[in-house]
Design a protein around this motif. Structure first.
Motif, PDB file in Angstrom:
ATOM      1  N   GLU A 164       0.841  -1.187   0.000  1.00 12.51           N
ATOM      2  CA  GLU A 164       0.000   0.000   0.000  1.00 12.51           C
ATOM      3  C   GLU A 164       0.882   1.243   0.000  1.00 12.51           C
ATOM      4  O   GLU A 164       1.723   1.427   0.884  1.00 12.51           O
ATOM      5  CB  GLU A 164      -0.888  -0.024   1.257  1.00 12.51           C
ATOM      6  CG  GLU A 164      -1.930   1.065   1.300  1.00 12.51           C
ATOM      7  CD  GLU A 164      -2.766   0.962   2.562  1.00 12.51           C
ATOM      8  OE1 GLU A 164      -3.987   0.752   2.448  1.00 12.51           O
ATOM      9  OE2 GLU A 164      -2.189   1.096   3.658  1.00 12.51           O
ATOM     10  N   TRP A 195      -4.479   3.149  -1.707  1.00 15.34           N
ATOM     11  CA  TRP A 195      -3.771   2.971  -2.976  1.00 15.34           C
ATOM     12  C   TRP A 195      -2.871   1.742  -2.868  1.00 15.34           C
ATOM     13  O   TRP A 195      -1.828   1.781  -2.218  1.00 15.34           O
ATOM     14  CB  TRP A 195      -2.950   4.212  -3.313  1.00 15.34           C
ATOM     15  CG  TRP A 195      -2.286   4.138  -4.665  1.00 15.34           C
ATOM     16  CD1 TRP A 195      -2.424   3.174  -5.611  1.00 15.34           C
ATOM     17  CD2 TRP A 195      -1.360   5.086  -5.205  1.00 15.34           C
ATOM     18  NE1 TRP A 195      -1.651   3.444  -6.705  1.00 15.34           N
ATOM     19  CE2 TRP A 195      -0.983   4.621  -6.494  1.00 15.34           C
ATOM     20  CE3 TRP A 195      -0.818   6.282  -4.733  1.00 15.34           C
ATOM     21  CZ2 TRP A 195      -0.083   5.309  -7.286  1.00 15.34           C
ATOM     22  CZ3 TRP A 195       0.083   6.966  -5.528  1.00 15.34           C
ATOM     23  CH2 TRP A 195       0.436   6.494  -6.792  1.00 15.34           C
ATOM     24  N   TYR A 204      -7.100   2.095  -6.523  1.00 19.34           N
ATOM     25  CA  TYR A 204      -7.328   3.120  -5.492  1.00 19.34           C
ATOM     26  C   TYR A 204      -8.801   3.135  -5.117  1.00 19.34           C
ATOM     27  O   TYR A 204      -9.671   3.052  -5.987  1.00 19.34           O
ATOM     28  CB  TYR A 204      -6.912   4.506  -5.977  1.00 19.34           C
ATOM     29  CG  TYR A 204      -7.131   5.560  -4.913  1.00 19.34           C
ATOM     30  CD1 TYR A 204      -6.276   5.650  -3.814  1.00 19.34           C
ATOM     31  CD2 TYR A 204      -8.208   6.435  -4.983  1.00 19.34           C
ATOM     32  CE1 TYR A 204      -6.493   6.586  -2.815  1.00 19.34           C
ATOM     33  CE2 TYR A 204      -8.428   7.382  -3.991  1.00 19.34           C
ATOM     34  CZ  TYR A 204      -7.565   7.451  -2.905  1.00 19.34           C
ATOM     35  OH  TYR A 204      -7.785   8.364  -1.912  1.00 19.34           O
ATOM     36  N   GLY A 257     -14.003   2.683  -6.163  1.00 17.78           N
ATOM     37  CA  GLY A 257     -12.618   2.711  -6.604  1.00 17.78           C
ATOM     38  C   GLY A 257     -12.445   2.167  -7.997  1.00 17.78           C
ATOM     39  O   GLY A 257     -13.399   1.758  -8.667  1.00 17.78           O
TER      40      GLY A 257
END
Length: 801
Positions: free
Chosen positions: A668, A673, A711, A722
């Motif tokens: 991450e 993200w 994301y 996302g």
């Protein structure tokens, strides 16, 4: 051409996509109900000893967290930052340990030791509130394999639950979260996330893999070698591990490139109820059900049941449909000192022929539909598996461990093989292929493990024995007059292929092959002080193989048993330069018995031997939320069968060498993200190869790369919404043979995905190869060149009830 040019036809899948995309914003708004969310706070707790961090979380949240001080004393927690629930904060600091959070129905928080690192239920909790919206957790065990792209442990390497950071070997772990985010549908699809793995498809439907340029001879499931490149269907898979280097300790027959280990979904102690529905191109519809939980009050008896059913009316490019049925029940019992898991798997399916083309005069041909088989040509398979895993604590820190697996697999192949082509597309020679292959395999691993300490050195000792017995029986078909010239068939007229006669069943027994593998394993994993970790291991491997071969006239011949025996040593060392950086080196060996015959001398070829040398570094970045692994390697394999493509026979052996470097980056970057990326560069050489014979490396790209990044919005009205993007790229290679070669261009395939994660469900729409590029797998013949995946869309709905 590939499909109908009617790009905007309202197929059922496209209609479903329209409704799905239109429904996401209202669903997001409907989920925004403050009364239904759990209280969140902003945590900023730096990395520290785990007991200190747990006390700080308890103090800030006002919740009681129960844990045994001696249990957590040895661990360093990960930093916690962001707005999250108390459960999420605890999950964050436990990441990378062998501990889990147990949340009972009345809300009691208890940190305990995980009975198995992977024996967990899926959860919606994340470390920094990065993936999913607020939920109430009720009876879940948390694991970083379900939550992150970079889980910290692997049970497949050296047969012990060793932190990947301390493992003196490069290992790609394709976690459950990564597989779910990428909408993985099978093992081949999963392995696209590992840059070091290349794959291709044979003209008989068989999929083959290479790691760092070398063929993978078999996969393994839960550390037990499979009889071939098969394994559990994706519905029953928890994670996939790509273990690079000849890991003879685990598999015994590993090639220099490495091993692919499939980890099954295991029984869980807390309620798990997940329903999944998938729709894809060509009318594909798949239903899945994943159930688990405890069967008694003290949760000592638990279960897992996975079911899936897939059916497609058609298949790419325009074959008849495909299907797959999968059933996998498992039971686990855990006492104070005893653990036992028993399970079974059943799968039955049909796979259509592969998309493919041919090459003339060194140029790949564009043909309609990229189909060179009859519409109903295909491959049917049925697999039955039974297994157990047993562990018994002995005195002090010693235990006895046993695993065994029985596999009964049948494959039924029916297809036409077109061996020659004229420039106008006509077919001078075609032959039907009909084969029924049954493989029965018995595999067992038994070992005694213990921990001892001599001064400042801590030892993890393992003494074990392995056994595998494989019997393969094949029936073929040979009927005079069926093979020959078919003037009505032309590559540029797909309908003409369907005028070929239907293929009959096999009519004679062609071979019976038997292989035994036995092994004695000695292993010592040493922690020298706090920063140095050493692996010393050796395996005495013995191979015994023989076979009986039959002709269609009823005559037969039996080969003398081939016996090969060798001690295989392995060595690895890693050193923690800092808490965030570890360097390592290893020297690994492989050994595989051979049943191949040199057709010039009529003698059995010697066993294959291999050696791998590797140095590398592993980095834990951004408070351990991001992992980087870099490696330089040199591989050599000796006594490789040398194949002459003209006479289609083995005429001796050769050596093969490869050297190169690779890296992987997973984890991450910032909250929400995620990234999984890799790159591999390999340089190949083949001394001693007989001039004119086929190069084993001819289909292996020197450069390959993979990337998947996604994301997810963390705050606001559209929280949980996302998108993700993935790219798989590879360099050009030379296909065919030295006398009939052609260029296979490099390329890249791009995947896109949009998703929404809610409390009880998730919705994902993905499109693979969105630019619809025509890309090829490698091939050593000009009469069959398989194509990679064309553009296709998939809609996935998952509901937790």
């Amino acid at each position: 051409m590939k499909k109908s040019n009617s790009r905007y036809a309202l197929t059922p899948l496209r209609i479903a996509m329209v409704f799905a995309l239109g429904a996401i914003p209202p669903l997001v708004l409907a989920q925004e109900n403050p009364a239904s969310t759990v209280a969140r706070e902003h945590y900023e707790i730096p990395a520290a000893p785990l007991n200190t961090m747990l006390l700080n979380i308890a103090r800030q949240s006002g919740r009681v967290i129960s844990f045994e001080p001696t249990l957590v004393a040895a661990y360093q927690g990960r930093a916690v930052h962001g707005n999250m629930t108390v459960e999420q904060a605890i999950a964050a600091c436990l990441q990378g340990t062998e501990l889990v959070l147990d949340v009972t129905a009345n809300g009691t928080l208890t940190v305990t030791s995980a009975p198995q690192v992977l024996n967990v239920a899926p959860t919606n909790i994340t470390a920094t509130d990065a993936q999913l919206p607020s939920i109430a957790v009720n009876g879940s065990a948390l694991s970083d394999d379900q939550l992150y792209y970079n889980p910290s442990n692997s049970s497949g390497v050296s047969r012990t639950d060793t932190p990947l950071k301390q493992t003196a070997q490069s290992v790609d772990v394709l976690s459950a979260k990564l597989l779910q985010d990428r909408q993985v549908t099978n093992l081949s699809d999963a392995l696209k996330s590992s840059a070091g793995v290349q794959q291709t498809v044979g003209n008989r439907g068989n999929v083959s893999y290479t790691i760092r340029g070398f063929d993978v001879q078999n996969t393994s499931t839960n550390g037990i070698p499979n009889p071939g490149l098969n394994g559990t269907p994706i519905q029953g898979v928890e994670r996939v591990e790509v273990i690079k280097g000849p890991d003879s300790i685990m598999s015994g027959s590993s090639t220099p490139g490495g091993t692919i280990n499939i980890v099954r979904k295991a029984p869980v102690k807390y309620d798990l109820r997940t329903l999944s529905l998938e729709m894809a191109d060509y009318g594909e519809l798949k239903q899945g059900l994943d159930l688990g939980g405890a069967l008694n009050e003290d949760r000592s008896l638990s279960y897992r049941l996975n079911l899936s059913n897939m059916k497609s009316d058609n298949a790419t490019p325009d074959f008849d449909g495909q299907r797959e049925v999968f059933v996998a029940p498992a039971l686990a019992w855990e006492g104070d000192h005893t653990r036992l898991t028993v399970g079974a798997e059943y799968s039955n399916g049909r796979q259509a022929g592969p998309s493919s083309t041919v090459a003339f005069d060194g140029k790949i041909q564009k043909i309609p539909n990229y189909r060179i088989f009859r519409k109903d040509d295909g491959f049917r398979s049925e697999s039955k598996t039974g297994y157990y895993e047993f562990s018994q604590d002995l005195i002090d820190n010693w235990s006895f461990n046993s695993k065994a697996t029985y596999v009964d697999q049948t494959a039924n192949l029916r297809l036409w093989q077109l061996f020659e082509f004229n420039r106008d597309g006509s077919v001078p020679y075609a032959s039907p292929f009909s084969a029924l292959t049954n493989t029965k395999s018995w595999s067992m691993q038994n070992d005694i493990r213990g921990k001892v300490q001599t001064g400042f050195i801590k030892h993890k000792l393992l003494i074990g024995v392995d056994y595998q017995h494989i019997v393969t029986v094949e029936d073929d078909r040979q009927v005079a007059g069926e093979a020959g010239f078919y003037p009505q068939v032309n590559l540029y007229n797909p309908d003409s292929l369907d005028s070929l006669p239907k293929i009959g069943a096999p009519n004679y027994r062609s071979s019976e092959l038997r292989t035994q593998q036995r092994g004695l394993i000695l292993q010592d994993q040493m922690d020298i002080g706090d920063r140095t970790h050493v692996l010393l291991a050796a395996k005495k491997a013995k191979w015994i193989s023989d076979g009986t071969f039959y002709s269609s006239d009823g005559t037969s011949s039996t080969s003398d048993p081939a016996v090969a025996e060798k001690w295989v040593p392995n060595f690895g060392i890693s050193f923690d330069v800092t808490p965030q950086m570890t360097v390592y080196a290893n020297s690994l060996h492989g050994f595989t018995g051979s049943s191949a015959i040199d057709n010039t001398t009529k003698k059995l070829l010697p066993p294959l031997t291999s050696e791998s040398k590797e140095v590398g570094a592993k980095f834990s970045l951004l408070d351990d939320t991001l992992t980087l692994t870099t490696a330089y390697f040199e591989l050599q394999q000796n006594n490789v069968p040398n194949y002459d493509p003209v006479i289609r026979k083995t005429i001796g052996t050769q050596s093969q060498l490869s050297k190169g470097y690779d890296f992987t980056l997973t984890g991450e970057l910032v909250p929400g993200w995620n990234i999984a990326a890799g790159y591999t560069h390999v340089k190949f050489s083949e001394p001693e190869r007989v001039e004119g014979t086929a190069s084993a490396f001819s289909t292996q790209p020197g450069d390959s790369a993979t990337l998947w990044t996604s994301y997810e919005l963390q705050e606001g009205r559209y929280k949980g919404l996302g998108a993700g993007v993935g790219i798989a790229a590879f360099s050009s290679v030379i296909g065919g043979t030295p006398s009939d070669a052609y260029d296979l261009p490099g390329g890249a395939s791009t995947d896109l995905s949009v998703f929404y994660h809610a409390k009880d469900y998730s919705l994902t729409l993905g499109v693979k190869n969105i630019f619809d590029r025509t890309l090829y797998y490698g091939s050593t013949t000009s009469t069959f060149i398989p194509l990679r995946e064309e553009r296709n869309a998939r809609l996935t709905f998952v509901y937790n009830f």
